[in-house]
Write a protein that holds these residues in place. Structure first.
Motif, PDB file in Angstrom:
ATOM      1  N   PRO A 192      -8.309 -21.380  41.688  1.00  0.00           N
ATOM      2  CA  PRO A 192      -7.664 -20.428  42.605  1.00  0.00           C
ATOM      3  C   PRO A 192      -7.523 -19.030  41.988  1.00  0.00           C
ATOM      4  CG  PRO A 192      -6.518 -22.522  42.663  1.00  0.00           C
ATOM      5  CD  PRO A 192      -7.521 -22.619  41.556  1.00  0.00           C
ATOM      6  N   PHE A 193      -7.191 -18.960  40.688  1.00  0.00           N
ATOM      7  CA  PHE A 193      -7.046 -17.657  40.024  1.00  0.00           C
ATOM      8  C   PHE A 193      -8.367 -16.900  40.025  1.00  0.00           C
ATOM      9  CE2 PHE A 193      -7.756 -15.183  36.134  1.00  0.00           C
ATOM     10  CZ  PHE A 193      -6.801 -14.188  36.304  1.00  0.00           C
ATOM     11  N   TRP A 194      -9.450 -17.561  39.565  1.00  0.00           N
ATOM     12  CA  TRP A 194     -10.751 -16.887  39.480  1.00  0.00           C
ATOM     13  C   TRP A 194     -11.308 -16.564  40.854  1.00  0.00           C
ATOM     14  CZ3 TRP A 194     -11.997 -14.100  35.720  1.00  0.00           C
ATOM     15  CH2 TRP A 194     -11.639 -14.435  34.415  1.00  0.00           C
ATOM     16  N   SER A 226     -30.401 -22.869  39.204  1.00  0.00           N
ATOM     17  CA  SER A 226     -29.478 -24.011  39.101  1.00  0.00           C
ATOM     18  C   SER A 226     -28.666 -23.980  37.814  1.00  0.00           C
ATOM     19  CB  SER A 226     -30.239 -25.331  39.238  1.00  0.00           C
ATOM     20  OG  SER A 226     -31.186 -25.466  38.212  1.00  0.00           O
ATOM     21  N   VAL A 227     -29.285 -23.549  36.713  1.00  0.00           N
ATOM     22  CA  VAL A 227     -28.555 -23.475  35.433  1.00  0.00           C
ATOM     23  C   VAL A 227     -27.451 -22.423  35.511  1.00  0.00           C
ATOM     24  CG1 VAL A 227     -28.765 -22.767  33.006  1.00  0.00           C
ATOM     25  CG2 VAL A 227     -30.411 -24.382  33.980  1.00  0.00           C
ATOM     26  N   VAL A 228     -27.774 -21.254  36.040  1.00  0.00           N
ATOM     27  CA  VAL A 228     -26.783 -20.170  36.119  1.00  0.00           C
ATOM     28  C   VAL A 228     -25.675 -20.522  37.106  1.00  0.00           C
ATOM     29  CG1 VAL A 228     -26.396 -17.726  36.658  1.00  0.00           C
ATOM     30  CG2 VAL A 228     -28.439 -18.404  35.390  1.00  0.00           C
ATOM     31  N   ILE A 241     -22.491 -14.961  42.814  1.00  0.00           N
ATOM     32  CA  ILE A 241     -22.907 -16.323  42.440  1.00  0.00           C
ATOM     33  C   ILE A 241     -21.703 -17.256  42.493  1.00  0.00           C
ATOM     34  CG2 ILE A 241     -23.905 -17.751  40.614  1.00  0.00           C
ATOM     35  CD1 ILE A 241     -25.263 -15.094  39.597  1.00  0.00           C
ATOM     36  N   TYR A 242     -20.588 -16.813  41.926  1.00  0.00           N
ATOM     37  CA  TYR A 242     -19.357 -17.608  41.905  1.00  0.00           C
ATOM     38  C   TYR A 242     -18.940 -18.001  43.323  1.00  0.00           C
ATOM     39  CZ  TYR A 242     -14.412 -18.777  41.201  1.00  0.00           C
ATOM     40  OH  TYR A 242     -13.198 -19.419  41.193  1.00  0.00           O
ATOM     41  N   LEU A 243     -19.031 -17.047  44.243  1.00  0.00           N
ATOM     42  CA  LEU A 243     -18.575 -17.289  45.616  1.00  0.00           C
ATOM     43  C   LEU A 243     -19.581 -18.101  46.433  1.00  0.00           C
ATOM     44  CD1 LEU A 243     -17.040 -13.756  46.248  1.00  0.00           C
ATOM     45  CD2 LEU A 243     -15.780 -15.897  45.917  1.00  0.00           C
ATOM     46  N   GLY A 244     -20.742 -18.409  45.842  1.00  0.00           N
ATOM     47  CA  GLY A 244     -21.714 -19.295  46.480  1.00  0.00           C
ATOM     48  C   GLY A 244     -22.543 -18.674  47.576  1.00  0.00           C
ATOM     49  N   VAL A 245     -22.640 -17.342  47.588  1.00  0.00           N
ATOM     50  CA  VAL A 245     -23.375 -16.675  48.669  1.00  0.00           C
ATOM     51  C   VAL A 245     -24.733 -16.124  48.226  1.00  0.00           C
ATOM     52  CG1 VAL A 245     -21.355 -16.158  50.065  1.00  0.00           C
ATOM     53  CG2 VAL A 245     -22.042 -14.542  48.294  1.00  0.00           C
ATOM     54  N   HIS A 246     -25.041 -16.232  46.930  1.00  0.00           N
ATOM     55  CA  HIS A 246     -26.339 -15.773  46.431  1.00  0.00           C
ATOM     56  C   HIS A 246     -26.832 -16.652  45.298  1.00  0.00           C
ATOM     57  CE1 HIS A 246     -27.238 -12.116  48.594  1.00  0.00           C
ATOM     58  NE2 HIS A 246     -25.993 -11.689  48.438  1.00  0.00           N
ATOM     59  N   TYR A 247     -28.145 -16.778  45.233  1.00  0.00           N
ATOM     60  CA  TYR A 247     -28.784 -17.354  44.058  1.00  0.00           C
ATOM     61  C   TYR A 247     -28.788 -16.299  42.954  1.00  0.00           C
ATOM     62  CZ  TYR A 247     -30.824 -20.856  47.204  1.00  0.00           C
ATOM     63  OH  TYR A 247     -31.017 -21.856  48.117  1.00  0.00           O
ATOM     64  N   PRO A 248     -28.777 -16.705  41.676  1.00  0.00           N
ATOM     65  CA  PRO A 248     -28.901 -15.723  40.592  1.00  0.00           C
ATOM     66  C   PRO A 248     -30.167 -14.872  40.704  1.00  0.00           C
ATOM     67  CG  PRO A 248     -28.112 -17.791  39.720  1.00  0.00           C
ATOM     68  CD  PRO A 248     -28.452 -18.046  41.162  1.00  0.00           C
ATOM     69  N   SER A 249     -31.261 -15.462  41.184  1.00  0.00           N
ATOM     70  CA  SER A 249     -32.491 -14.676  41.353  1.00  0.00           C
ATOM     71  C   SER A 249     -32.331 -13.603  42.432  1.00  0.00           C
ATOM     72  CB  SER A 249     -33.687 -15.581  41.656  1.00  0.00           C
ATOM     73  OG  SER A 249     -33.407 -16.451  42.727  1.00  0.00           O
ATOM     74  N   GLN A 271     -20.241 -21.484  38.447  1.00  0.00           N
ATOM     75  CA  GLN A 271     -19.347 -22.222  39.340  1.00  0.00           C
ATOM     76  C   GLN A 271     -18.618 -23.364  38.637  1.00  0.00           C
ATOM     77  OE1 GLN A 271     -21.442 -23.228  42.991  1.00  0.00           O
ATOM     78  NE2 GLN A 271     -20.731 -21.292  43.847  1.00  0.00           N
ATOM     79  N   GLY A 272     -18.910 -23.563  37.364  1.00  0.00           N
ATOM     80  CA  GLY A 272     -18.169 -24.558  36.595  1.00  0.00           C
ATOM     81  C   GLY A 272     -16.751 -24.127  36.284  1.00  0.00           C
TER      82      GLY A 272
END
Length: 194
Positions: A29-31, A17-19, A154-162, A24-25
């Protein structure tokens, strides 16, 4: 295995959750365009294209054992990832993903595959080039690329950092096995030629 066994534990959930919040903070659109491009560099399609091209180039220059190394490392590494995913059955994050992905989450195939393939390129660089600075630069660039691919997932929301850490760990273990196999085969062939 340790990460997979403990992924429901509080420490892993807190780490994830921290990562996720940190990465994702910065959604914009650019990133998003940048991250979609980076994640493609770790996709199965792109890595297979580059693997075939690399194998053909190595074969053309008569580096047969290195060619075999790339083929075995990447193809069996993909099978290894599929086996691990089918063992652990971890669902993907339940946050709003920026892109859609199918299949299980742990370990990340992009992270594991990019570690194996780009790690293989770094290994080839070490075997074929004598220039120390070229080797250092190559390993640095490969490391940044592999790390960026993990962050993009992680940014794209398809994986947990772990999932990413698990992919890197499994990729490193598989790379170690493949390099050990390559070294053994290379040693045996050199012994035969003596």
């Amino acid at each position: 295995m340790e990460i997979a066994d403990d992924y429901k534990e509080a420490e892993i959930r807190h780490f994830d959750s921290v990562v996720i919040a940190a990465v994702q903070g910065h959604v914009s659109p650019f990133w998003t365009k940048v991250m979609v491009s980076i994640t493609f560099l770790g996709s199965v399609r792109w890595i297979m294209i580059l693997s075939i091209a690399t194998a053909l180039i190595l074969l053309m220059f008569k580096h047969r054992i290195l060619c075999l190394y790339v083929i075995v490392a990447v193809s069996l590494g993909g099978a290894f990832n599929w086996i691990l995913k089918s063992i652990f059955h971890r669902q993907r994050p339940d946050i709003e993903p920026i892109i859609e992905e199918q299949g299980y989450s742990f370990p990340s195939g992009h992270s594991m595959g990019s570690f194996i393939f780009y790690g293989a390129l770094a290994f080839i660089l070490f075997k074929l080039y004598q220039n120390r600075w070229a080797k250092i630069a190559g390993v640095f660039l490969v490391s940044i690329l592999v790390l960026s691919i993990g962050i993009s997932r992680i940014y794209l929301g398809v994986h947990y950092p772990s999932d990413i850490v698990g992919g890197y760990t499994a990729g490193a273990a598989w790379t170690f096995i493949c390099i050990t196999g390559y070294s053994f085969l290379d040693y045996r062939l050199k012994k035969k030629l003596e």
